[in-house]
Scaffold this active site. Structure first.
Site, PDB file in Angstrom:
ATOM      1  N   GLY A  66       0.835  -1.291   0.010  1.00 33.67           N
ATOM      2  CA  GLY A  66       0.101  -0.309  -0.039  1.00 33.67           C
ATOM      3  C   GLY A  66       0.805   1.349   0.143  1.00 33.67           C
TER       4      GLY A  66
ATOM      5  N   ARG B  90       3.128  -1.547  -6.061  1.00 33.19           N
ATOM      6  CA  ARG B  90       3.321  -0.304  -6.644  1.00 33.19           C
ATOM      7  C   ARG B  90       4.693   0.296  -6.317  1.00 33.19           C
ATOM      8  NH1 ARG B  90      -1.223   2.885  -7.690  1.00 33.19           N
ATOM      9  NH2 ARG B  90      -2.297   1.682  -6.066  1.00 33.19           N
TER      10      ARG B  90
ATOM     11  N   CYS C 215     -13.636   3.494 -28.656  1.00 35.03           N
ATOM     12  CA  CYS C 215     -14.923   4.112 -29.003  1.00 35.03           C
ATOM     13  C   CYS C 215     -15.658   4.517 -27.546  1.00 35.03           C
ATOM     14  CB  CYS C 215     -15.676   3.519 -29.736  1.00 35.03           C
ATOM     15  SG  CYS C 215     -14.601   3.108 -31.300  1.00 35.03           S
TER      16      CYS C 215
ATOM     17  N   TYR D 104       0.348  -1.833 -12.237  1.00 32.95           N
ATOM     18  CA  TYR D 104      -1.141  -1.872 -12.462  1.00 32.95           C
ATOM     19  C   TYR D 104      -1.538  -1.354 -13.946  1.00 32.95           C
ATOM     20  CZ  TYR D 104      -1.368  -2.931  -7.671  1.00 32.95           C
ATOM     21  OH  TYR D 104      -0.918  -3.367  -6.264  1.00 32.95           O
TER      22      TYR D 104
HETATM   23  N1  LLP Z   1      -1.445  -6.982  -0.691  1.00 32.33           N
HETATM   24  C1  LLP Z   1      -2.593  -7.150  -0.616  1.00 32.33           C
HETATM   25  C2  LLP Z   1      -3.724  -8.162  -0.160  1.00 32.33           C
HETATM   26  C3  LLP Z   1      -3.306  -6.395  -1.828  1.00 32.33           C
HETATM   27  O1  LLP Z   1      -4.583  -6.287  -2.056  1.00 32.33           O
HETATM   28  C4  LLP Z   1      -2.439  -5.421  -2.592  1.00 32.33           C
HETATM   29  C5  LLP Z   1      -3.183  -4.611  -3.559  1.00 32.33           C
HETATM   30  C6  LLP Z   1      -1.056  -5.500  -2.308  1.00 32.33           C
HETATM   31  C7  LLP Z   1      -0.454  -6.218  -1.399  1.00 32.33           C
HETATM   32  C8  LLP Z   1      -0.166  -4.370  -2.990  1.00 32.33           C
HETATM   33  O2  LLP Z   1      -0.630  -3.048  -2.831  1.00 32.33           O
HETATM   34  P1  LLP Z   1       0.315  -1.994  -3.223  1.00 32.33           P
HETATM   35  O3  LLP Z   1       1.611  -1.992  -2.577  1.00 32.33           O
HETATM   36  O4  LLP Z   1       0.713  -2.158  -4.852  1.00 32.33           O
HETATM   37  O5  LLP Z   1      -0.439  -0.855  -3.164  1.00 32.33           O
HETATM   38  N2  LLP Z   1      -5.320  -1.261  -9.339  1.00 32.33           N
HETATM   39  C9  LLP Z   1      -4.975  -0.454  -8.247  1.00 32.33           C
HETATM   40  C10 LLP Z   1      -4.361  -0.922  -6.915  1.00 32.33           C
HETATM   41  C11 LLP Z   1      -5.205  -2.230  -6.569  1.00 32.33           C
HETATM   42  C12 LLP Z   1      -4.335  -2.630  -5.267  1.00 32.33           C
HETATM   43  C13 LLP Z   1      -5.008  -3.688  -4.783  1.00 32.33           C
HETATM   44  N3  LLP Z   1      -4.370  -4.544  -4.001  1.00 32.33           N
HETATM   45  C14 LLP Z   1      -4.292   0.918  -8.916  1.00 32.33           C
HETATM   46  O6  LLP Z   1      -3.893   0.907 -10.146  1.00 32.33           O
HETATM   47  O7  LLP Z   1      -4.372   1.786  -8.210  1.00 32.33           O
END
Ligand code: LLP
Length: 418
Positions: free
Chosen positions: A243, A280, A346, A374
């Site tokens: 996150g 991310r 479109c 993503y």
């Molecule tokens: N762990 C779990 C259980 C998760 O659901 C997620 C992301 C992560 C780790 C990794 O989170 P990060 O470090 O990447 O924030 N498609 C969206 C983001 C969806 C995130 C879903 N879960 C976007 O493009 O912003």
């Protein structure tokens, strides 16, 4: 919005990724193309290792952010574990040479065959998200003569203060088990033959820029760890999820050291191994989407730069109203015009950027920045568009790591029945 690895040539002022000109990449591989910097990915991963050095965490890269085999292989070589959410992601990790014993399996609706696959590879841990799932994991493990290590994903009811679609730690979200129900579930799990209670996890959302939601969630988790210990249920690890946000648009982010020190201070004295699930923040600013302007279309109320990338290639802008900086590969002199950068799909929702003041000409290349996370993983074939190819730059070299999809790939699994 340039990063240490994305800079302009002193001689021509054109954009270079590491030491490769983006014009050369477009010439060699075409557009639209996702381009990643190997050094940026490695730096991002090592930044976690350095900041968290004292806690020695297992860093389980969240595969969903970018699951391209070369990205996974690179992180595996750096010692990463992996956070997966499907059997497919587990198969990708294994195909990339990742170590299944460092894999944790998250996700709210794991299917029986996925659980069996993960058990057969002896993954590190299942992050269980409901009582029903606990029973399923237990039964499948017993049927396979195994004992599954489990962690409950706790929903701490903490507001991560991020986009509602990527906020996951509120009571109203579908994720995790309720904090209030956790002791009962751990007690139940401790009585089961097919599971071994191992840890505790939370993941409260994505693109989090502040420290306080993490600290609040950690405090809620640690009070549970103590409650459980008093009931003779001793946990081995604590997983604070992923996150951590990145800099899309000069966000003020809590520094990695501050983040690591705050986490270490909270868990000090608890004798718990630490796990992290970043996605991310490992790959987001280590990739860009290279696209070419097909046409410029001036309008009465808006001017459009029509490019060859679209919402099917990068859905974040239209899905989350997300901001991605846009950098022209060649810098032109002259008065800037305000453009919306839009694709050929479109739909009016097919936009990549809005109201950007740029000096552009038809045929110019644009780099859509911070597209490493993503981006490709959420790409689709809408409008029968083949997904982009992917290139990894490494110093002066550019390696094709995924070929551009072909029309034949798109129809390969179809049967004409009339
Ligand atoms: N762990 C779990 C259980 C998760 O659901 C997620 C992301 C992560 C780790 C990794 O989170 P990060 O470090 O990447 O924030 N498609 C969206 C983001 C969806 C995130 C879903 N879960 C976007 O493009 O912003």
């Amino acid at each position: 919005m340039l990063t240490p690895h994305l800079h302009r040539s002193a001689a021509t002022s054109e954009l270079l990724y590491e030491n490769v000109a983006l014009t050369d990449i477009a010439r060699q591989f075409g557009t639209p193309t996702y381009v990643y910097s190997r050094a940026a990915i490695v730096d991002n991963f090592r930044a976690y290792k350095t900041a968290f050095a004292k806690s020695k965490p297992l860093i389980c890269y969240a595969v969903k952010a970018n699951s391209t085999l070369s990205v996974l292989a690179l992180l595996a070589a750096e010692g990463a574990g992996f956070d997966i959410v499907s059997g497919g992601e587990l198969q990708r990790v294994i195909a990339a040479g990742g170590d299944a014993s460092k894999v944790i399996f998250s996700g709210v609706a794991k299917k029986s065959d996925e659980i069996a696959l993960a058990l057969s590879h002896n993954i590190h841990c299942f992050n269980v998200e409901s009582e029903a799932e606990l029973h399923r994991v237990n039964e499948i493990a017993i049927a396979h003569g195994k004992r599954a290590r489990i962690t409950f994903r706790i929903n701490p009811d903490v507001d991560a203060k991020t986009h509602p679609y990527i906020s996951t730690g509120l009571k109203s979200n579908k994720f995790g088990v309720a904090h209030l129900d956790a002791v009962r579930l751990y007690t139940l799990a401790a009585s089961m033959k097919g599971v071994e209670v191992h840890g505790i996890e939370c993941h409260i959302g994505s693109q989090i820029t502040k420290l306080s939601p993490y600290v609040d969630a950690l405090k809620r988790l640690l009070s549970l760890v103590d409650d459980l210990a008093a009931r003779r249920i001793h946990l081995h690890h604590l997983d604070i999820g992923g996150g951590r946000g990145i800099n899309y648009q000069n966000e003020s982010l809590v520094s990695m050291n501050e983040f690591a020190d705050a986490v270490a201070a909270e868990i000090a004295g608890h004798h718990l191994d630490l796990l992290l699930e970043p996605g991310r923040s490992i790959v987001g600013d280590a990739g860009l989407l290279l696209t070419r302007i097909e046409y410029l279309k001036p309008g009465e109320t808006r001017n459009f730069a029509l490019v060859d990338a679209a919402m099917n290639d990068l859905i974040r802008p239209t899905l989350y109203d997300a901001y991605h900086a846009v950098a022209p590969v060649l810098q032109r002199e002259g008065a800037a015009t305000t453009y919306d950068i839009v694709g050929p799909v479109c739909e009016s929702g097919d936009w990549l950027a809005k109201e950007r003041a740029l000096v552009l000409e038809q045929g110019d290349l644009l780099a859509i920045l911070c597209a490493g996370a993503y981006g490709m993983t959420m790409a689709s074939n809408y409008n029968t568009r083949t997904r982009p190819c992917e290139v990894m730059v490494d110093g002066v070299d550019a390696h094709l790591i995924r070929e551009r999809e072909r029309f034949e790939d798109l129809i390969a699994h179809e049967r004409i029945v009339v």
